[in-house]
Scaffold this motif. Structure first.
Motif, PDB file in Angstrom:
ATOM      1  N   PHE A 173       0.866  -1.179   0.000  1.00  0.00           N
ATOM      2  CA  PHE A 173       0.000   0.000   0.000  1.00  0.00           C
ATOM      3  C   PHE A 173       0.901   1.226   0.000  1.00  0.00           C
ATOM      4  O   PHE A 173       2.092   1.118   0.312  1.00  0.00           O
ATOM      5  CB  PHE A 173      -0.931  -0.004   1.223  1.00  0.00           C
ATOM      6  CG  PHE A 173      -0.226  -0.292   2.522  1.00  0.00           C
ATOM      7  CD1 PHE A 173       0.449   0.702   3.207  1.00  0.00           C
ATOM      8  CD2 PHE A 173      -0.221  -1.591   3.051  1.00  0.00           C
ATOM      9  CE1 PHE A 173       1.104   0.431   4.393  1.00  0.00           C
ATOM     10  CE2 PHE A 173       0.453  -1.868   4.246  1.00  0.00           C
ATOM     11  CZ  PHE A 173       1.105  -0.860   4.915  1.00  0.00           C
ATOM     12  N   PRO A 174       0.351   2.389  -0.361  1.00  0.00           N
ATOM     13  CA  PRO A 174       1.192   3.588  -0.332  1.00  0.00           C
ATOM     14  C   PRO A 174       1.628   3.889   1.107  1.00  0.00           C
ATOM     15  O   PRO A 174       0.813   3.803   2.028  1.00  0.00           O
ATOM     16  CB  PRO A 174       0.269   4.692  -0.847  1.00  0.00           C
ATOM     17  CG  PRO A 174      -0.852   3.983  -1.530  1.00  0.00           C
ATOM     18  CD  PRO A 174      -1.005   2.675  -0.819  1.00  0.00           C
ATOM     19  N   LEU A 175       2.912   4.216   1.268  1.00  0.00           N
ATOM     20  CA  LEU A 175       3.455   4.528   2.591  1.00  0.00           C
ATOM     21  C   LEU A 175       2.680   5.688   3.237  1.00  0.00           C
ATOM     22  O   LEU A 175       2.511   5.729   4.458  1.00  0.00           O
ATOM     23  CB  LEU A 175       4.930   4.896   2.429  1.00  0.00           C
ATOM     24  CG  LEU A 175       5.919   4.459   3.478  1.00  0.00           C
ATOM     25  CD1 LEU A 175       5.701   3.017   3.888  1.00  0.00           C
ATOM     26  CD2 LEU A 175       7.334   4.658   2.960  1.00  0.00           C
ATOM     27  N   SER A 176       2.187   6.588   2.404  1.00  0.00           N
ATOM     28  CA  SER A 176       1.479   7.760   2.943  1.00  0.00           C
ATOM     29  C   SER A 176       0.217   7.356   3.703  1.00  0.00           C
ATOM     30  O   SER A 176      -0.246   8.111   4.560  1.00  0.00           O
ATOM     31  CB  SER A 176       1.120   8.736   1.817  1.00  0.00           C
ATOM     32  OG  SER A 176       0.284   8.095   0.879  1.00  0.00           O
ATOM     33  N   ASN A 177      -0.326   6.155   3.430  1.00  0.00           N
ATOM     34  CA  ASN A 177      -1.495   5.686   4.184  1.00  0.00           C
ATOM     35  C   ASN A 177      -1.228   5.632   5.682  1.00  0.00           C
ATOM     36  O   ASN A 177      -2.143   5.771   6.488  1.00  0.00           O
ATOM     37  CB  ASN A 177      -1.880   4.264   3.745  1.00  0.00           C
ATOM     38  CG  ASN A 177      -2.615   4.246   2.428  1.00  0.00           C
ATOM     39  OD1 ASN A 177      -2.666   5.276   1.751  1.00  0.00           O
ATOM     40  ND2 ASN A 177      -3.150   3.095   2.049  1.00  0.00           N
ATOM     41  N   LEU A 178       0.029   5.383   6.041  1.00  0.00           N
ATOM     42  CA  LEU A 178       0.360   5.213   7.462  1.00  0.00           C
ATOM     43  C   LEU A 178       0.559   6.547   8.170  1.00  0.00           C
ATOM     44  O   LEU A 178       0.671   6.585   9.393  1.00  0.00           O
ATOM     45  CB  LEU A 178       1.642   4.384   7.598  1.00  0.00           C
ATOM     46  CG  LEU A 178       1.611   2.964   7.027  1.00  0.00           C
ATOM     47  CD1 LEU A 178       2.972   2.303   7.201  1.00  0.00           C
ATOM     48  CD2 LEU A 178       0.523   2.133   7.721  1.00  0.00           C
ATOM     49  N   LEU A 179       0.625   7.626   7.394  1.00  0.00           N
ATOM     50  CA  LEU A 179       1.032   8.924   7.947  1.00  0.00           C
ATOM     51  C   LEU A 179      -0.157   9.851   8.167  1.00  0.00           C
ATOM     52  O   LEU A 179      -1.250   9.591   7.675  1.00  0.00           O
ATOM     53  CB  LEU A 179       2.030   9.585   6.988  1.00  0.00           C
ATOM     54  CG  LEU A 179       3.195   8.698   6.555  1.00  0.00           C
ATOM     55  CD1 LEU A 179       4.157   9.489   5.676  1.00  0.00           C
ATOM     56  CD2 LEU A 179       3.918   8.111   7.756  1.00  0.00           C
ATOM     57  N   PRO A 180       0.067  10.951   8.898  1.00  0.00           N
ATOM     58  CA  PRO A 180      -0.993  11.966   8.996  1.00  0.00           C
ATOM     59  C   PRO A 180      -1.224  12.556   7.599  1.00  0.00           C
ATOM     60  O   PRO A 180      -0.397  12.370   6.700  1.00  0.00           O
ATOM     61  CB  PRO A 180      -0.405  13.025   9.927  1.00  0.00           C
ATOM     62  CG  PRO A 180       0.773  12.391  10.590  1.00  0.00           C
ATOM     63  CD  PRO A 180       1.267  11.341   9.649  1.00  0.00           C
ATOM     64  N   ASN A 181      -2.294  13.288   7.448  1.00  0.00           N
ATOM     65  CA  ASN A 181      -2.572  14.003   6.197  1.00  0.00           C
ATOM     66  C   ASN A 181      -1.307  14.740   5.736  1.00  0.00           C
ATOM     67  O   ASN A 181      -0.708  15.501   6.492  1.00  0.00           O
ATOM     68  CB  ASN A 181      -3.700  15.004   6.479  1.00  0.00           C
ATOM     69  CG  ASN A 181      -4.155  15.710   5.234  1.00  0.00           C
ATOM     70  OD1 ASN A 181      -3.352  15.966   4.327  1.00  0.00           O
ATOM     71  ND2 ASN A 181      -5.430  16.019   5.177  1.00  0.00           N
TER      72      ASN A 181
END
Ligand SMILES: *[C@@H]1O[C@H](CO)[C@@H](O)[C@H](O)[C@H]1NC(C)=O
Ligand SMILES: *[C@@H]1O[C@H](CO)[C@@H](O)[C@H](O)[C@H]1NC(C)=O
Ligand SMILES: *[C@@H]1O[C@H](CO)[C@@H](O)[C@H](O)[C@H]1NC(C)=O
Ligand SMILES: [Zn+2]
Length: 328
Positions: free
Chosen positions: A209-217
């Motif tokens: 999945f995109p790494l950004s999914n794990l991060l805040p907005n």
């Protein structure tokens, strides 16, 4: 008599085995204070250095640096085609990201970083049911968990080579805050924990999945703190450009508990121990400076608010004007 001698030999053998087992190994205090963070410098001299991590970030002492603009995240918004392997390495749970083809490499640059840094792996530090477990603290406040995304300077071929250079490594640090609702973006990882409860076990996730999914907005990632420090586990090399983001990642209590109650540490004593409180406490800042990005908060914490300072000055001035009142 023979039995006593035999017992004696067994005892000595046991001592030797136990000693050999702990020599050169490191652990957290929750496993055994004898190999905990205070003793790391005995097996890895860097751990006793002057520029260690983590640290406590005192926001009102952070220095604003206008050059700390937005970090450019490359490849953070795409699911890589390769597979992701989640591993219990005996100290934490780690997802290895490297091995992707060059075109799919995940990078960071800008944001005051002089080079391109390639993402290698991410892992976590956490507490237990009753204790917060982040490594970095902000104004003395510890958070429930911390995510580290480890990047290596793309100038170098291997992490080992990068460790030989100042600015060789860049770690992005995200703090967690407890939320009422589950953070469903963490479901895949949390489901995988059950498959890797023992050290050295790994599981290949069904999908990436995109790494950004794990991060805040991503829009909130312009708020961060920057300082020069070290790896937070032995060998504690002082080669890390740290970025600690102000915006926390929400995660529910049951999700946090999955980390603290599913995994086991590498065994150093006799009985297997649940992997919990795997964080190093804050280290002295010494002569280092902490820089705040353009948007980061540099007030707050245990200082006087401007209005209070104003009243204090007013009171002192009034006292001084009234003259003799202050003379002994
Ligand atoms: C990351 O950087 C490498 C060069 O260092 C480049 O080949 C690659 O395309 C970059 N990745 C992304 C997603 O832009
Ligand atoms: C632990 O974390 C919670 C949630 O972020 C926070 O409210 C609390 O103040 C923290 N406790 C300590 C002792 O830092
Ligand atoms: C992970 O464990 C679950 C049971 O908890 C099992 O159904 C699943 O097949 C396992 N996955 C892998 C890849 O081993
Ligand atoms: Zn870490």
């Amino acid at each position: 008599m023979r039995i006593l001698a035999l017992l004696g030999i067994t005892f000595v053998t046991l001592l030797v085995v136990i000693h050999a087992g702990t020599a050169g190994t490191w652990c957290y205090d929750s496993q055994d204070p004898k190999c905990g963070p205070l003793h790391w410098k005995d097996i890895a001299s860097h751990c006793g250095g002057q520029n260690q991590s983590p640290i406590n970030i005192v926001r009102r002492k952070a220095q604003r640096d206008k050059n700390l603009e937005d970090i450019l995240f490359e490849g953070y918004d795409q699911a890589p085609t390769g597979r992701w392997r989640l591993l219990n390495d005996g100290h934490t749970v780690v997802m290895n990201l490297d091995g992707a083809s060059t075109a799919e490499q995940i990078n960071i640059t800008r944001g005051g970083l002089d080079d391109v840094y390639r993402a290698l792996q991410f892992h976590f530090h956490w507490g237990d049911l009753n204790r917060n477990g982040s490594e970095h603290t902000i104004d003395g406040k510890q958070y429930p968990m911390e995510l580290h995304i480890v990047h290596m300077n793309a100038k170098y071929k291997t992490l080992n080579e990068a460790k030989g250079h100042p600015n060789g490594v860049a770690v992005l640090s995200f703090l967690f805050k407890a939320s009422d609702a589950d953070n469903t973006n963490y479901n895949t990882i949390i489901a995988g924990l059950k498959n890797i409860s023992r050290p050295e076990e790994y599981v290949d996730l069904a999908s990436t999945f995109p790494l950004s999914n794990l991060l805040p907005n991503m829009a909130l990632l312009s708020k961060y703190y920057r300082y020069k420090g070290s790896l937070t586990t032995p060998t504690c090399d002082e080669v890390v450009v740290w970025t600690v983001f102000e915006e926390p990642i929400p995660i529910s209590k049951p999700q946090l508990n999955a980390f603290a109650s599913t995994l086991y540490f590498k065994t150093i004593g006799v009985a297997p121990l649940k992997m919990s409180n795997n964080f190093r406490p804050p280290q002295p800042l010494n002569s280092r400076k902490i820089f705040a990005s353009r948007d980061a908060t540099i007030s707050g914490g245990p200082s006087l608010a401007d209005s209070q300072i104003f009243l204090l000055v007013l009171a002192c001035t009034a006292g001084w004007l009234s003259g003799p009142f202050w003379l002994p």
